[in-house]
Design an enzyme around this catalytic site. Structure first.
Site, PDB file in Angstrom:
ATOM      1  N   ARG A 122       0.824  -1.216   0.000  1.00  0.00           N
ATOM      2  CA  ARG A 122       0.000   0.000   0.000  1.00  0.00           C
ATOM      3  C   ARG A 122       0.857   1.264   0.000  1.00  0.00           C
ATOM      4  O   ARG A 122       0.498   2.266  -0.619  1.00  0.00           O
ATOM      5  CB  ARG A 122      -0.953  -0.025   1.189  1.00  0.00           C
ATOM      6  CG  ARG A 122      -1.978  -1.159   1.045  1.00  0.00           C
ATOM      7  CD  ARG A 122      -2.936  -1.201   2.196  1.00  0.00           C
ATOM      8  NE  ARG A 122      -3.707   0.035   2.277  1.00  0.00           N
ATOM      9  CZ  ARG A 122      -4.508   0.329   3.301  1.00  0.00           C
ATOM     10  NH1 ARG A 122      -4.639  -0.521   4.307  1.00  0.00           N
ATOM     11  NH2 ARG A 122      -5.192   1.455   3.312  1.00  0.00           N
ATOM     12  N   HIS A 180      -7.084   8.435  10.621  1.00  0.00           N
ATOM     13  CA  HIS A 180      -6.581   7.060  10.736  1.00  0.00           C
ATOM     14  C   HIS A 180      -5.059   6.970  10.593  1.00  0.00           C
ATOM     15  O   HIS A 180      -4.527   5.900  10.321  1.00  0.00           O
ATOM     16  CB  HIS A 180      -7.268   6.166   9.696  1.00  0.00           C
ATOM     17  CG  HIS A 180      -8.732   5.986   9.946  1.00  0.00           C
ATOM     18  ND1 HIS A 180      -9.595   5.434   9.042  1.00  0.00           N
ATOM     19  CD2 HIS A 180      -9.480   6.286  11.042  1.00  0.00           C
ATOM     20  CE1 HIS A 180     -10.831   5.416   9.555  1.00  0.00           C
ATOM     21  NE2 HIS A 180     -10.781   5.927  10.758  1.00  0.00           N
ATOM     22  N   CYS A 233       6.300   2.241  17.139  1.00  0.00           N
ATOM     23  CA  CYS A 233       6.808   1.015  17.755  1.00  0.00           C
ATOM     24  C   CYS A 233       5.621   0.137  18.143  1.00  0.00           C
ATOM     25  O   CYS A 233       4.606   0.640  18.622  1.00  0.00           O
ATOM     26  CB  CYS A 233       7.636   1.387  18.981  1.00  0.00           C
ATOM     27  SG  CYS A 233       8.204  -0.053  19.913  1.00  0.00           S
ATOM     28  N   CYS A 261      12.434  -1.262  16.574  1.00  0.00           N
ATOM     29  CA  CYS A 261      12.416   0.080  17.158  1.00  0.00           C
ATOM     30  C   CYS A 261      13.817   0.464  17.636  1.00  0.00           C
ATOM     31  O   CYS A 261      14.431  -0.290  18.396  1.00  0.00           O
ATOM     32  CB  CYS A 261      11.432   0.096  18.328  1.00  0.00           C
ATOM     33  SG  CYS A 261      11.514   1.596  19.316  1.00  0.00           S
ATOM     34  N   CYS A 304      13.471   1.218  22.049  1.00  0.00           N
ATOM     35  CA  CYS A 304      13.367   0.131  23.045  1.00  0.00           C
ATOM     36  C   CYS A 304      14.063  -1.135  22.547  1.00  0.00           C
ATOM     37  O   CYS A 304      14.365  -2.030  23.330  1.00  0.00           O
ATOM     38  CB  CYS A 304      11.901  -0.149  23.386  1.00  0.00           C
ATOM     39  SG  CYS A 304      10.962  -0.900  22.027  1.00  0.00           S
TER      40      CYS A 304
HETATM   41 ZN   LIG Z   1      10.019   0.895  20.906  1.00  0.00          ZN
END
Ligand SMILES: [Zn+2]
Length: 304
Positions: A76, A127, A135, A191, A194
């Protein structure tokens, strides 16, 4: 009382009302993007390969098979990058510049409003966006990348960015008889903050709430002063969220609800149109530049 047929479709009456309107709210849906050649994947037959597209757009699907869900979104993203804003996007962006009291809410995640230079303070992406990343540990992890157009996003997603060299055949990616590569989570971006969460599309999936701060801000805008006109474009004014906003923004005797859609719906639906409302049936990319012309003049799409 039901509106007369003439009021329902009179362009000149609409123009009179538009010229007197300052506080205008638009709610845009998939029909607007369809005019740019982007499939909607919603409703009956909304299949991607042999998957129900709606079932791919959930946090549960992402957890179960992030590689598959990412291929769907990578495709998409690729399609949206290949598409261009259409004259309706440019008309709305110009309306925003001409009428500071105009506010546009869109359900579309394809970034075409933004690429048509719609002033950002007059645009709400209900949206989210295909080109925002966040994340999968959100809201626990706050990392986001608000605008990333890498195509493909990572080597494993390259099949979604493949050029179709034979237009008589579907892309292998879209052909359910051709197997898909099984993409492992290790092959997908993680991510950077983290380091445990997978990067995921910054769109609102089924079962997820819309951004609260954005909703509060829209509510405040609606309640501040009466709204003169609600434009419902490429979606039905009888379905959520357009129906909800149209109802809340309506001040009896003042607010015109104007639907511009390929189909205005059944005769029963038309009878629900109130006096002073308008409906125009057809392609928004053709109709909107004409309907808004008294305010925006001739708007030409720049060459991309
Ligand atoms: Zn994260």
């Amino acid at each position: 009382m039901a509106a007369s047929k003439a009021a329902y479709s009179s362009v000149s009456l609409f123009h009179e009302k538009l010229l007197r309107s300052n506080r205008i709210l638009a709610i845009c849906g998939a029909g607007l993007s369809a005019a740019s050649g982007l499939p909607t994947f919603r409703g009956a037959g909304g299949l991607w390969r042999n998957h129900n597209a709606v079932e791919l757009a959930t946090p549960e699907a992402f957890e179960a098979d992030p590689g598959l869900v990412w291929l769907f979104y990578a495709y998409r993203r690729h399609m949206a990058l290949e598409a261009n804003p259409n004259p309706a996007h440019y008309a709305l962006a110009e309306l925003a510049r001409k009428k500071p009291g105009f506010r546009c809410l869109t359900q579309n995640v394809d970034n075409l409003h933004v690429r048509a230079q719609h002033p950002s303070e007059q645009l709400s992406l209900l949206h989210g966006s295909l080109f925002a990343l966040k994340c999968s540990n959100a809201p626990g992890c706050k990392w986001t990348d608000p605008y990333n157009t890498a195509d493909p996003l990572c080597p494993a997603l390259a099949p979604a960015a493949e050029k179709n060299t034979d237009p008589t055949k579907p892309l292998p990616l879209l052909d359910p008889s051709k197997p898909l590569a099984d993409i492992k989570p290790d092959e997908l971006p993680h991510c950077p903050e983290c380091e445990t969460g997978l990067v995921r599309p910054g769109v609102v999936w089924f079962g997820e709430p819309l951004d609260e701060g954005m909703l509060d801000e829209i509510d405040e805008w609606i309640e501040k002063e009466p709204v003169d006109m609600v434009l419902v474009i490429g979606t039905s004014s009888f379905v959520y969220p357009a129906a909800g906003y149209a109802e809340r923004a309506r001040t009896e005797g003042r607010t015109a609800v104007v639907t511009v859609n390929l189909e205005l719906g059944s005769a029963q639906g038309r009878n629900k149109i109130e006096e002073g409302d308008f409906g125009f049936e057809g392609d928004a990319a053709v109709l909107l530049p004409e309907l808004l012309k008294p305010v925006i003049g001739e708007v030409e799409a720049p060459l991309e």
